[in-house]
Design an enzyme around this catalytic site. Structure first.
Site, short mmCIF file in Angstrom:
data_model
loop_
_atom_site.label_atom_id
_atom_site.label_comp_id
_atom_site.label_asym_id
_atom_site.label_seq_id
_atom_site.Cartn_x
_atom_site.Cartn_y
_atom_site.Cartn_z
CG ASN A 149 57.10 -0.85 7.53
OD1 ASN A 149 58.11 -1.32 7.04
ND2 ASN A 149 56.90 0.45 7.58
CB CYS A 196 48.70 1.09 5.58
SG CYS A 196 47.86 -0.29 4.81
NE ARG A 197 47.83 2.80 10.73
CZ ARG A 197 47.54 2.49 11.98
NH1 ARG A 197 46.92 3.36 12.76
NH2 ARG A 197 47.86 1.31 12.47
CB SER A 198 54.80 3.24 9.46
OG SER A 198 54.91 1.96 8.93
CB CYS A 201 51.75 1.48 11.33
SG CYS A 201 52.17 0.74 9.75
CG ASP A 242 44.91 0.37 10.55
OD1 ASP A 242 45.18 0.40 9.34
OD2 ASP A 242 45.34 -0.51 11.32
#
Length: 169
Positions: free
Chosen positions: A23, A25-27, A20, A135
């Protein structure tokens, strides 16, 4: 942490890289969720997961507090994490590279010279609901991001398990 040397006991492990923007939050959420699903499926010797960023903005920072809270609330084990930008070696050493949204995909293709090995995909396209992972940095909705990532990681694991079974036939 480098992801090289992806052999365990002489068997090549498949390496999945989640990416993401920062690096934080999402990933990393995808990495920890996928690792837990892999553990539950007893496939730790077959599949590995890592995460990276397309930017350097958050390099060295840990998991965003709200992302950490959401993972803990869902009983997903979380290990140490420090944000890192994806390197050319990360691309070469990964079997699959999943971006969370279209901007990530564009940046990944730019970083890899156009995705020469055709490894880059959107994570949510693995699920029954293709598209971008929302996001939570902007929406504040970590629960929705978690659900989208979890569903996608489940579908990815099913696909990889099915493909491995077909290869063994």
């Amino acid at each position: 942490m480098k992801i090289y040397g992806n052999r365990k006991g002489g068997v090549r492990m498949k390496t999945v890289l989640f990416v993401c923007h920062g690096n934080i939050c999402r990933s990393p959420m995808a990495m920890f969720i996928f690792r837990e699903l892999v553990r539950r499926a007893g496939k730790e010797n077959e599949l590995r997961a890592f995460s990276r960023a397309t930017s350097t903005e958050e390099t060295g920072n840990g998991l965003y507090p709200e992302a950490l809270s959401e993972l803990r609330r869902r009983k997903i084990p979380v290990g140490p994490h420090a944000a890192m930008r994806m390197s050319p070696e990360d691309y070469r050493e990964s079997d699959l590279v999943f971006g969370m949204d279209d901007a990530n995909i564009r940046n990944l293709k730019r970083m890899t010279g156009g995705n020469p090995e055709n490894k880059i995909r959107r994570l949510r396209d693995e699920s029954a609901h293709p598209g971008e992972v929302d996001d939570p940095w902007y929406t504040g909705d970590f629960e929705t991001a978690y659900r989208q990532i979890y569903e996608s990681c489940e579908a990815l694991l099913r696909r990889l398990t099915r493909e491995e079974a077909e290869c063994r036939r």
